[in-house]
Scaffold this active site. Structure first.
Site, mmCIF file in Angstrom:
data_model
loop_
_atom_site.group_PDB
_atom_site.id
_atom_site.type_symbol
_atom_site.label_atom_id
_atom_site.label_comp_id
_atom_site.label_asym_id
_atom_site.label_seq_id
_atom_site.Cartn_x
_atom_site.Cartn_y
_atom_site.Cartn_z
ATOM 1 N N LYS A 52 1.297 4.214 3.337
ATOM 2 C CA LYS A 52 2.603 4.018 3.954
ATOM 3 C C LYS A 52 2.895 5.256 4.787
ATOM 4 O O LYS A 52 2.931 6.374 4.256
ATOM 5 C CB LYS A 52 3.687 3.802 2.898
ATOM 6 C CG LYS A 52 5.067 3.520 3.490
ATOM 7 C CD LYS A 52 6.049 3.024 2.435
ATOM 8 C CE LYS A 52 7.423 2.787 3.049
ATOM 9 N NZ LYS A 52 8.373 2.202 2.068
ATOM 10 N N GLU A 62 1.954 7.519 0.181
ATOM 11 C CA GLU A 62 2.958 7.666 1.249
ATOM 12 C C GLU A 62 3.133 9.125 1.651
ATOM 13 O O GLU A 62 4.041 9.811 1.178
ATOM 14 C CB GLU A 62 4.311 7.084 0.816
ATOM 15 C CG GLU A 62 5.348 7.126 1.935
ATOM 16 C CD GLU A 62 6.715 6.595 1.522
ATOM 17 O OE1 GLU A 62 7.609 6.550 2.383
ATOM 18 O OE2 GLU A 62 6.902 6.255 0.333
#
Length: 294
Positions: free
Chosen positions: A213, A176
């Site tokens: 992400k 992420e």
């Protein structure tokens, strides 16, 4: 089990629910839910309350595999039980929802326009416990504030280095590298990020499976080319400070991107709601996010 879960994550319809508020963000999550800091006095009491909230969400009939592919858990949630099953087992066995674990220890100070992750000194021990609790994958967050090539290279380098260790331990990592939605040069930062990710993907063994992400991009379709890489299981998007309505509308412009929302998912829930009111509010949020993810 993991092959079935991997298949679901690759090809299933739905989104990932982020239920991973950690120690620093738990008081705000409880406050948003209607529980003030004056209502608990110790860390254990705080975690008991957040577990009650998460259990109420997970057990709700609105929270089902019809709309939800996976759920990201906080470490203390992984270690606790729902109806005599550890949370990850309850998610998969009772709901058909794939369990992930947040593993990072938060963010370092900003340098070169980014915030790297703090060190994770007990990573091997944590992954061992995650394996014992039947966790499928992990998630770790760092933040990009500016379009700085040095900083963005450092973030991607750190994410992929840890991602390799996590893959080697038998998990599917969600990397992420969030781009701050308030960045003055967000689009440029996202272009640099994509270039760095492509460069690092080329170095990975073809047998590896990773997820990403990301912030919903300034230019729709920014991450589409990455989705064609066979090593990418799925790319999901965080809400990043947008309201649910804003995030949903932006997500709809990126048809290959699915949601992994936290605050935007839970924003209408309250401890004071009856179970019927709670289920209705949760279902409304879930359906809105699900439709934006199709």
């Amino acid at each position: 089990m993991k092959s079935e879960q991997l298949e679901r994550m690759k090809y299933g319809s739905g989104f990932i629910a982020a239920l991973d508020q950690s120690g620093g963000s738990t008081p705000k999550a409880l406050r948003d839910y209607g529980i003030e800091t004056s209502e608990y006095h110790t860390e254990d009491e705080m975690y008991d309350l957040i577990q009650q909230m998460r259990s109420r969400i997970i057990v709700s009939k609105a929270f089902s595999s019809k709309h939800i592919l996976g759920a990201i858990l906080f470490e203390k949630t992984m270690e606790r039980k729902i109806d005599n099953l550890y949370t990850a087992d309850y998610l998969w066995e009772k709901k058909g929802i794939v369990p992930f674990l947040k593993i990072d220890n938060g963010l370092d100070e900003q340098k070169d326009g980014v915030q790297l992750m703090k060190p994770i000194p007990k990573l091997d021990e944590l992954l061992g416990r995650a394996a014992a609790k039947n966790i499928f994958g992990t998630k770790m967050r760092s933040v990009i504030h500016e379009a700085n090539r040095t900083g963005i290279h450092g973030i991607v380098e750190q994410q992929f280095e840890l991602g390799q260790k996590i893959c080697d331990a038998g998990f599917v990592p969600i990397l992420e590298p969030e781009v701050d939605i308030h960045s003055s040069n967000k689009q440029e930062a996202e272009e640099m990020l994509v270039a760095e990710i492509i460069s690092h993907l080329k170095k990975l063994d073809d047998s590896m499976n990773i997820m990403l992400k990301v912030s919903i991009p300034s230019v729709a379709g920014t991450y589409n080319d990455l989705m064609n890489d066979p090593k990418i299981v799925r790319i999901v998007a965080l809400s990043g400070g947008y309201s649910r309505k804003e995030a949903d509308e932006l997500l709809k412009q990126n048809p290959k991107l699915i949601a992994s929302f936290s605050r935007a998912l839970l924003s209408d829930l309250s401890v004071k709601q009856t179970q019927q009111e709670f289920d209705a509010a949760l279902l409304n949020s879930i359906i809105e996010i699900y439709e934006a993810s199709l």
